[in-house]
Design an enzyme around this catalytic site. Structure first.
Site, mmCIF file in Angstrom:
data_model
loop_
_atom_site.group_PDB
_atom_site.id
_atom_site.type_symbol
_atom_site.label_atom_id
_atom_site.label_comp_id
_atom_site.label_asym_id
_atom_site.label_seq_id
_atom_site.Cartn_x
_atom_site.Cartn_y
_atom_site.Cartn_z
ATOM 1 N N SER A 262 0.825 -1.206 0.000
ATOM 2 C CA SER A 262 0.000 0.000 0.000
ATOM 3 C C SER A 262 0.860 1.257 0.000
ATOM 4 O O SER A 262 1.635 1.490 -0.912
ATOM 5 C CB SER A 262 -0.952 -0.039 1.198
ATOM 6 O OG SER A 262 -1.914 0.968 1.141
ATOM 7 N N ASP B 82 -5.998 1.819 -3.306
ATOM 8 C CA ASP B 82 -7.252 1.572 -2.593
ATOM 9 C C ASP B 82 -7.693 2.805 -1.811
ATOM 10 O O ASP B 82 -8.728 2.794 -1.154
ATOM 11 C CB ASP B 82 -7.146 0.348 -1.676
ATOM 12 C CG ASP B 82 -6.172 0.529 -0.521
ATOM 13 O OD1 ASP B 82 -5.400 1.516 -0.511
ATOM 14 O OD2 ASP B 82 -6.171 -0.337 0.381
#
Length: 455
Positions: free
Chosen positions: A106, A249
């Site tokens: 991430s 995301d």
């Protein structure tokens, strides 16, 4: 091969760590094999497992190791290649896959990486399933291959069904003609899909950090470093800028005045739009303990209710399910809207915010001006390498005493949040109050206490 010694592998967002130390190809092989056995218990022969990855140098290696484990468990692997995490969640849910896995850390630095699993419905694994996988890893040397080997298939073309799904419903309502957009792609997973989707919607697109080389994902760019995007929005006189993190995301926006439009603002604006369309049950939004008090008060004035979950999109999702909410998210830009997708999705969120801008025929800055004023809020991170100290920080009496003093001092004019990060070796200190002097004072005091007693 011996089992991994540390079987408490799963944190708040999958498995994550420094590659070569905490996360190795040997571990990825074990994890893939054991996850394949657990999630594929009732699978048909050669039922697929979706595999995606971000652009880190280590992602190819870890993806191949995971694939080896999954195929040894008898599952076929459909390797999507470079794609956002939400693409894996979507494809897992909308194909016959028994599960999905994304190789990404991430927003973490390039030297880190991670493994994030999804169950067949596209949602993240519950703790009980994670625990069962860890039990299998503990007994890895006793685990037996399935006897039916799976195969590895490259399936990058499957991303089209994802982009069609998030784009087509919006394109039927609006196009982005006349909208100038800057996209900071963080040298990450959205570099291929995000520009193509915005261009297909009719926007003029300027891209930053869109040629990943494996070494610079998230480095001085993306949703954790907004300065380049602010400069580009100003330089190009753009209407809006969007900054993604490494696996896309999450997303943050920049308006034409250079102001950061974080998850709180996005939730408010999207919530108001859904409210006007009678598509927000109970006018309920689920945020987290990090969300600004100004947002909460403004949403109450809008006739809505704001519930606060613990940090982490899994916690937000759980509260949304418990209360029947159709919108939730985090200040960091993880936004969940089950009507449109099963997971937090930065690209989907950016498209919806751009749609709101176009439908209102105004600029994002005007929408922000008409929303709410934030309370001054300061978040600082203190590095604490000792894992036990991080987990048990609440047992530190001097720190607890100081928190009590600060809480009494601020009363109902502010709040304090101290928590251990679930993904990095950090203690996070957040102070929020009407008065910035009070915020600075107590933040400094609390950070000093963490450094003295825990770091």
């Amino acid at each position: 091969m011996a089992a991994a010694k540390d079987v408490n592998l799963f944190g708040t967002d999958g498995i994550r760590g420094h590659v070569g130390q905490h996360l190795t190809p040997q571990l990825a092989l074990q994890v893939g094999f054991c996850a394949g056995l657990e999630l594929g218990q009732d699978a048909s022969p050669h039922q697929p497992f979706i595999l995606g990855q971000d652009s880190r140098n280590s992602s190819d290696m870890l993806a191949m190791a995971l694939s080896a484990g999954l195929t040894a468990a008898g599952l076929d692997v459909w390797h999507i290649g470079l794609c956002p995490t939400p693409t894996v969640a979507y494809l897992t849910h909308h194909t016959e896959a028994v599960g999905g896995v994304m190789v990404s850390a991430s927003h973490n630095p390039p030297a880190d990486n991670g493994i994030k699993f999804f169950q067949a419905n596209g949602t993240k694994l519950p703790p009980t399933t994670q625990g069962k996988i860890e039990q299998r890893i503990r007994a890895y040397s006793q685990q037996q291959p399935s006897g039916t080997w799976g195969h590895h298939f490259h399936r990058p073309e499957l991303t089209k069904s994802y982009t069609d799904a998030i784009q087509t419903p919006l394109h039927a309502q609006v196009d982005f003609q006349g909208l100038k957009v800057v996209l900071d792609l963080a040298w990450g997973a959205a570099t291929q899909l995000a520009p193509a989707v915005f261009k297909a919607m009719g926007a003029e697109v300027i891209c930053l950090h869109d040629q990943p080389d494996g070494d610079r994902i998230n480095v001085n760019c993306g949703s954790t470093h907004l300065a380049p995007l602010k400069a580009a929005v100003n330089l190009h006189e753009a209407d809006v800028g969007f900054a993604f993190d490494g696996d896309a995301d999450r997303v943050l926006a920049i308006d034409c005045q250079g102001r950061t439009v974080d998850g709180d603002y996005i939730l408010y604006l999207w919530g108001k739009a859904l409210q006007q369309q009678n598509q927000l049950p109970k006018d309920l939004i689920v945020a987290t303990v990090m969300s600004n008090l100004g947002f909460e008060l403004a949403w109450q004035q809008q006739g809505g209710t704001l519930l606060r979950a613990a940090v982490g999109d899994q916690n937000v999702h759980a509260e949304m399910l418990n209360h029947g909410s159709m919108l939730g998210g985090e200040q960091s830009g993880h936004i969940l809207c089950p009507h449109y997708g099963v997971s937090g999705d930065g690209l989907l969120t950016a498209l919806h915010l751009a749609t709101i801008i176009c439908q209102n025929k105004t600029r994002l800055s005007c929408l922000v001006d008409d929303s709410f004023q934030t309370y001054p809020q300061l978040l600082k991170n203190v590095r604490v390498e000792d894992r036990d100290r991080r987990r048990n920080w609440q047992e530190c009496q001097p720190l607890q005493t100081l928190i009590d003093q600060a809480t009494d001092d601020m009363g109902d004019q502010g709040r304090i949040l101290v928590r251990a990060s679930g993904t990095e070796p950090l203690i996070r200190v957040m102070v929020e109050a009407r008065d910035m002097r009070m915020v600075n004072h107590w933040t400094d005091q609390l950070v000093r206490a963490v450094e003295t007693h825990l770091a």
